[in-house]
Write an enzyme that holds these catalytic residues in place. Sequence first.
Site, PDB file in Angstrom:
ATOM      1  CG  ASN A 131     -29.718 -15.257  -9.865  1.00 51.21           C
ATOM      2  OD1 ASN A 131     -30.767 -15.881  -9.792  1.00 51.21           O
ATOM      3  ND2 ASN A 131     -28.969 -14.986  -8.812  1.00 51.21           N
TER       4      ASN A 131
ATOM      5  CB  CYS B 181     -15.373  -9.696 -17.521  1.00 54.55           C
ATOM      6  SG  CYS B 181     -16.099 -11.218 -16.869  1.00 54.55           S
TER       7      CYS B 181
ATOM      8  CG  HIS C  80     -17.842 -14.593 -18.061  1.00 60.88           C
ATOM      9  ND1 HIS C  80     -16.700 -14.264 -18.742  1.00 60.88           N
ATOM     10  CD2 HIS C  80     -17.846 -15.951 -17.970  1.00 60.88           C
ATOM     11  CE1 HIS C  80     -16.027 -15.382 -19.032  1.00 60.88           C
ATOM     12  NE2 HIS C  80     -16.711 -16.412 -18.570  1.00 60.88           N
TER      13      HIS C  80
ATOM     14  CG  HIS D 113     -21.552 -16.300 -13.445  1.00 61.69           C
ATOM     15  ND1 HIS D 113     -21.976 -15.172 -14.146  1.00 61.69           N
ATOM     16  CD2 HIS D 113     -21.853 -16.041 -12.149  1.00 61.69           C
ATOM     17  CE1 HIS D 113     -22.491 -14.296 -13.311  1.00 61.69           C
ATOM     18  NE2 HIS D 113     -22.440 -14.792 -12.087  1.00 61.69           N
TER      19      HIS D 113
ATOM     20  CB  SER E 223     -24.271  -6.718 -12.359  1.00 65.12           C
ATOM     21  OG  SER E 223     -23.327  -7.329 -11.524  1.00 65.12           O
TER      22      SER E 223
ATOM     23  CB  CYS F 125     -12.637 -12.705 -18.665  1.00 65.79           C
ATOM     24  SG  CYS F 125     -13.991 -12.429 -19.841  1.00 65.79           S
TER      25      CYS F 125
ATOM     26  CD  GLN G 248     -24.183 -16.884  -7.213  1.00 61.32           C
ATOM     27  OE1 GLN G 248     -23.806 -16.971  -6.051  1.00 61.32           O
ATOM     28  NE2 GLN G 248     -24.868 -15.843  -7.661  1.00 61.32           N
TER      29      GLN G 248
HETATM   30  O1  LIG Z   1     -24.341 -13.464  -5.637  1.00 65.20           O
HETATM   31  P1  LIG Z   1     -24.748 -12.394  -6.568  1.00 65.20           P
HETATM   32  O2  LIG Z   1     -24.799 -12.819  -8.011  1.00 65.20           O
HETATM   33  O3  LIG Z   1     -23.968 -11.127  -6.385  1.00 65.20           O
HETATM   34  O4  LIG Z   1     -26.241 -11.992  -6.128  1.00 65.20           O
HETATM   35  C1  LIG Z   1     -27.424 -12.385  -6.754  1.00 65.20           C
HETATM   36  O5  LIG Z   1     -27.810 -13.712  -6.426  1.00 65.20           O
HETATM   37  C2  LIG Z   1     -28.005 -13.980  -5.032  1.00 65.20           C
HETATM   38  C3  LIG Z   1     -28.536 -15.393  -4.897  1.00 65.20           C
HETATM   39  O6  LIG Z   1     -29.776 -15.576  -5.537  1.00 65.20           O
HETATM   40  C4  LIG Z   1     -28.973 -12.976  -4.406  1.00 65.20           C
HETATM   41  O7  LIG Z   1     -28.960 -13.152  -3.013  1.00 65.20           O
HETATM   42  C5  LIG Z   1     -28.618 -11.535  -4.751  1.00 65.20           C
HETATM   43  O8  LIG Z   1     -29.620 -10.671  -4.285  1.00 65.20           O
HETATM   44  C6  LIG Z   1     -28.473 -11.409  -6.266  1.00 65.20           C
HETATM   45  O9  LIG Z   1     -28.143 -10.087  -6.625  1.00 65.20           O
END
Ligand SMILES: O=P(O)(O)O[C@H]1O[C@H](CO)[C@@H](O)[C@H](O)[C@H]1O
Lengths: 336, 336
Positions: free
Chosen positions: A145, A45, A156, A158, A153, A48, A160
């Site tokens: 997300n 990961c 872990h 987290h 994907s 981590c 943003q």
């Molecule tokens: O930044 P990450 O986690 O790779 O990406 C994820 O969140 C982003 C913000 O919502 C999106 O634009 C991406 O399509 C999504 O896969």
Amino acid sequence: MGPHRRFDPLSGRRILVSPQRNRRPWQGQREPVVNAPRPAYDENCYLCPGNRRANGRINPAYSGTFVFDNDFPALLDASDPVAGDDLLFRADEVRGRCRVLCYAPRHDLGLGDLGRDGIRAVIETWIRECASLGRQYSHVQIFENRGAQMGCSNPHPHGQIWATDSPPELHDVEDTHQRDWFQRRGRALLLEVVEREAALRTRVVAKTNHWLAIVPFWAVWPFELLLLPRFPISRITELRVAEQSDLAEMLERVLACYDGLFDTTFPYSFGWHGAPQDGLARPWWQLHAHFYPPLLRSAGVRKFMVGYELLAESQRDLTPETAAETLRAVISGGIR
Amino acid sequence: MGPHRRFDPLSGRRILVSPQRNRRPWQGQREPVVNAPRPAYDENCYLCPGNRRANGRINPAYSGTFVFDNDFPALLDASDPVAGDDLLFRADEVRGRCRVLCYAPRHDLGLGDLGRDGIRAVIETWIRECASLGRQYSHVQIFENRGAQMGCSNPHPHGQIWATDSPPELHDVEDTHQRDWFQRRGRALLLEVVEREAALRTRVVAKTNHWLAIVPFWAVWPFELLLLPRFPISRITELRVAEQSDLAEMLERVLACYDGLFDTTFPYSFGWHGAPQDGLARPWWQLHAHFYPPLLRSAGVRKFMVGYELLAESQRDLTPETAAETLRAVISGGIR
Ligand SMILES: O=P(O)(O)O[C@H]1O[C@H](CO)[C@@H](O)[C@H](O)[C@H]1O
Ligand SMILES: O=P(O)(O)O[C@H]1O[C@H](CO)[C@@H](O)[C@H](O)[C@H]1O
């Protein structure tokens, strides 16, 4: 109850509600559900503690939250629009910064599993990041997300934080609607919502001293939630200590409720909306968080926002009132 | 080219374009891709000729297109809003009808695989349905969700037609923007787009006598397309025979290009937008079709519209110009 259309005064959007649709035999896709227990530490990961990220950098051996600049950010401190300044092809500069926030060193937990102190630490980090990013950028979007179905994907825990020097579309839209409401009614839209919903109770999912979680009357996603402060506040950076502790309690309850609903690691996108970090008084602005979870009937059956939704209007298959009742039952049933 | 923001004059929306992001090593989800050949007839398919549907009805042994009322429709000819007529909780009645359109008896083909005559038959059915639904309902939305990633679980080639007696949100939005443009400039917005794009050619993907397919300057989805008539026309019901034949050719080319791009049964949501079926002259309205495909890098790697997109603004990882160039290369490479 038959089909009808509802209006969202915060975004100005419309939603087609079709309660009769939820009774149909399910013919849609069933997705495989992976609820395998995860290790507390995963050597593969990139989030981590102590591990190497894709760009070669090594994470510190962090013990609380850990924030760093996204290695492949969507926003930079430089912007470079295509020539396109005419009416038809309009492009603008936008400068910004993308941060990644690991909630905790433990690979196997979610935000709701960190305990009150762990959640408090995340709340404090949100506040700190907003304050420091806010010195350079007017608009800060905190979000998470969760789950592969929501494009995440790495399990872990987290979130943003993306900051920009000009308003993204939906920040502007909510600003306008809240301001118009305030000018017409002399009160903040979302404070009226809190008052009405707390009195009605039909759409309330959880209530603490300082916070209210409702399925809004105009919810789009099946089990969408709107998390509202019960007191006037425009920005997350203005939260007092007692309101933060109470928020930790609320988040713990809401997230446990979500995970309990279909007995799964509940996927969602979640994020905060607040007034621009420009220091100006904006009494129409109420801080709030949206939770947009895709699941509809079970861990493997979700609502798709596709053809009709992308081309005409959002559509939902159960009423917000039914969704709230279902979520309340999870809480009182003490599932989990 | 660096990050910048573009504006969509048709919807009024903004898009964050981050071309530098497409260079990152892919850390996202890879979805399993099922491209197994399908049988021409599937006894378990509720859309194949002669088969029984979930509500017990038997499909006729149809040989061309086949249209029927959705057995579990989102819209009914009766509406029943919740009490909620105050400013905060606004609900309106909406009446409508949901139709399912099987493109052909063959279970194993897509719209693009039906040959010119087969596609012509679908176009004629769209026109016939719009005309007859239009006698009762002002707004008709023709669309197709293709592929499991777009919430379609039955691969039998089919689309849907949902009609309502009042405008869904996005029909209204496009009406307003086109009307405003027309009033300011004395010309239809989308005719100006056609003229400019045909001259520039950078975003053109395919061109026939009567039609133009472009990746719009303000595209949201990675390989989004906007299909435009090169002549003034407000509604699909106004298409002449030569324009229909030419449209069949265009659809065949565009869909072959899509399937060829990642060598897969390309998923998308697709749909037509036209003026309300109210018989009024609306010279600002140009008929057009949107294609919203989710794939980004390969058949198993898609773009997720999640956290930032749901809460702030749409974001894309490659420029529309690059997308158009890539699609053109598929066509000229003669893939498929
Ligand atoms: O930044 P990450 O986690 O790779 O990406 C994820 O969140 C982003 C913000 O919502 C999106 O634009 C991406 O399509 C999504 O896969
Ligand atoms: O009617 P279907 O094919 O079962 O359903 C599909 O298309 C509908 C219209 O876009 C959506 O509301 C559903 O979420 C989607 O799964």
